[in-house]
Enzyme design. Structure first.
Site, PDB file in Angstrom:
ATOM      1  N   HIS A 165       0.829  -1.207   0.000  1.00  0.00           N
ATOM      2  CA  HIS A 165       0.000   0.000   0.000  1.00  0.00           C
ATOM      3  C   HIS A 165       0.868   1.263   0.000  1.00  0.00           C
ATOM      4  CE1 HIS A 165      -3.154   2.842   0.975  1.00  0.00           C
ATOM      5  NE2 HIS A 165      -2.380   3.287   1.944  1.00  0.00           N
ATOM      6  N   HIS A 170       1.242   5.022  -2.546  1.00  0.00           N
ATOM      7  CA  HIS A 170       1.625   6.402  -2.220  1.00  0.00           C
ATOM      8  C   HIS A 170       2.932   6.870  -2.871  1.00  0.00           C
ATOM      9  CE1 HIS A 170      -1.464   7.356   0.790  1.00  0.00           C
ATOM     10  NE2 HIS A 170      -1.296   6.152   1.306  1.00  0.00           N
ATOM     11  N   GLU A 210      -6.772   8.725  -0.435  1.00  0.00           N
ATOM     12  CA  GLU A 210      -6.777   7.265  -0.236  1.00  0.00           C
ATOM     13  C   GLU A 210      -7.720   6.552  -1.217  1.00  0.00           C
ATOM     14  OE1 GLU A 210      -4.837   5.411   1.334  1.00  0.00           O
ATOM     15  OE2 GLU A 210      -3.935   6.601   2.930  1.00  0.00           O
ATOM     16  N   SER A 229      -3.530   0.554  -4.757  1.00  0.00           N
ATOM     17  CA  SER A 229      -2.744  -0.547  -4.193  1.00  0.00           C
ATOM     18  C   SER A 229      -3.584  -1.794  -3.953  1.00  0.00           C
ATOM     19  CB  SER A 229      -2.095  -0.101  -2.875  1.00  0.00           C
ATOM     20  OG  SER A 229      -3.092   0.262  -1.934  1.00  0.00           O
TER      21      SER A 229
HETATM   22 FE   LIG Z   1      -2.557   5.176   2.722  1.00  0.00          FE
END
Ligand SMILES: [Fe+2]
Length: 286
Positions: A165, A170, A210, A229
């Site tokens: 993730h 990110h 997110e 992700s």
């Molecule tokens: Fe995150």
């Protein structure tokens, strides 16, 4: 607040039981709960974060072949989904960050690529921290990243953020000036907001950076790290409930971090999202 002061505050927050044998308690329904080898790995990797000293390079983790295999497997599934359903701003950065597709990259190697571009860097954290702590670091262009990987028995599922993730979701975005500027703006707002407003800011972060999507070429494309992700979330974006993008609504909408998202807020474009969220955050930041 300086990096040092922030990290000291964080240390108090995340290591109340650091002296005990179990640094990372797992819920009974966690896929790794009954796996002593996995639990030992989680504790060993958490200890690296606890022992991190400000100013040092992010610690290197000696990942096992089995852990690299989980990374490779998930990357192979995500790549085609990104080609079709990731936003252009994210895809622009993929080559710049050039995450290894076979071996799990080290945070410090990722930092060597993103920091010269935008000033952003990733520092280790053992687990979840409060919204104010997490967001406040973003003001200084520091992203707190976990380094462990999900349990091999369920490669497509993780109940908490893991290295897949953090890096796939990110890291690439931290090569992009708009992602970085907005992340930093979230941090500045969280530092000065009241406790109630920090909750609202955290919800807005959740539904945008997110799990946000934006229209591109007539279809919703993912720009949020939670979407980018997750194989399952990327697939759901095609037929999930899509809600109208509105910052106040997002800030007041609760979310469930333990399951697939039942709906996504879709902005008219990435640029429109950036503009609207920046304007909303400006009411808090100095
Ligand atoms: Fe995150």
């Amino acid at each position: 607040m300086s990096d040092n002061a922030l990290l000291d505050t964080l240390a108090d927050e995340v290591r109340p039981d650091a002296g005990g044998p179990e640094l990372v308690p797992l819920d009974p329904d966690h896929p790794g709960f009954r796996d002593p080898v996995y639990r030992a790995r989680r504790n060993a990797i958490a200890k690296l974060a606890f022992d991190y000293v400000t100013g040092d390079p992010a610690p290197a983790v000696s990942y096992t072949d089995a852990e690299h295999d989980v990374w490779k497997h998930v990357r192979e599934l995500l790549d085609p989904r990104h080609r079709d359903f990731a936003c252009a701003e994210y895809l622009e950065c993929v080559d710049a960050v050039a995450l290894d597709r076979v071996r799990i990259p080290q945070l410090e190697d990722v930092n060597a690529r993103i920091r010269p571009l935008t000033g952003f860097r990733m520092l280790p954290v053992a687990g979840l921290v409060t919204a104010r702590a997490f967001l406040s670091f973003l003001a200084d262009r520091i992203f707190l990243a976990t380094q462990y990987i999900r349990h091999a028995s369920r490669p497509l599922y993780t109940p908490e953020p893991d290295v897949i993730h953090e890096l796939v979701g990110h890291a690439a975005s931290f090569a992009h000036p708009l992602y970085c500027g907005l992340s930093s703006h979230f941090g500045r707002a969280a530092r000065v907001a009241s406790d109630g407003d920090v909750e609202r800011i955290a919800r807005l972060y959740w539904f945008t950076l997110e799990f946000g999507a934006a229209i591109e070429d007539g279809i919703p494309k993912a720009y949020g790290a939670g979407l980018l992700s997750s194989v399952g979330e990327m697939d759901r974006l095609r037929d999930a409930e899509l809600r109208r993008f509105d910052c106040r609504t997002m800030a007041d909408t609760p979310y469930d971090p333990t399951d697939f998202q039942p709906f996504y807020f879709v902005a008219p474009s990435f640029g429109a999202m950036h503009e609207a969220v920046s304007e909303f955050l400006s009411q808090f930041s100095d």
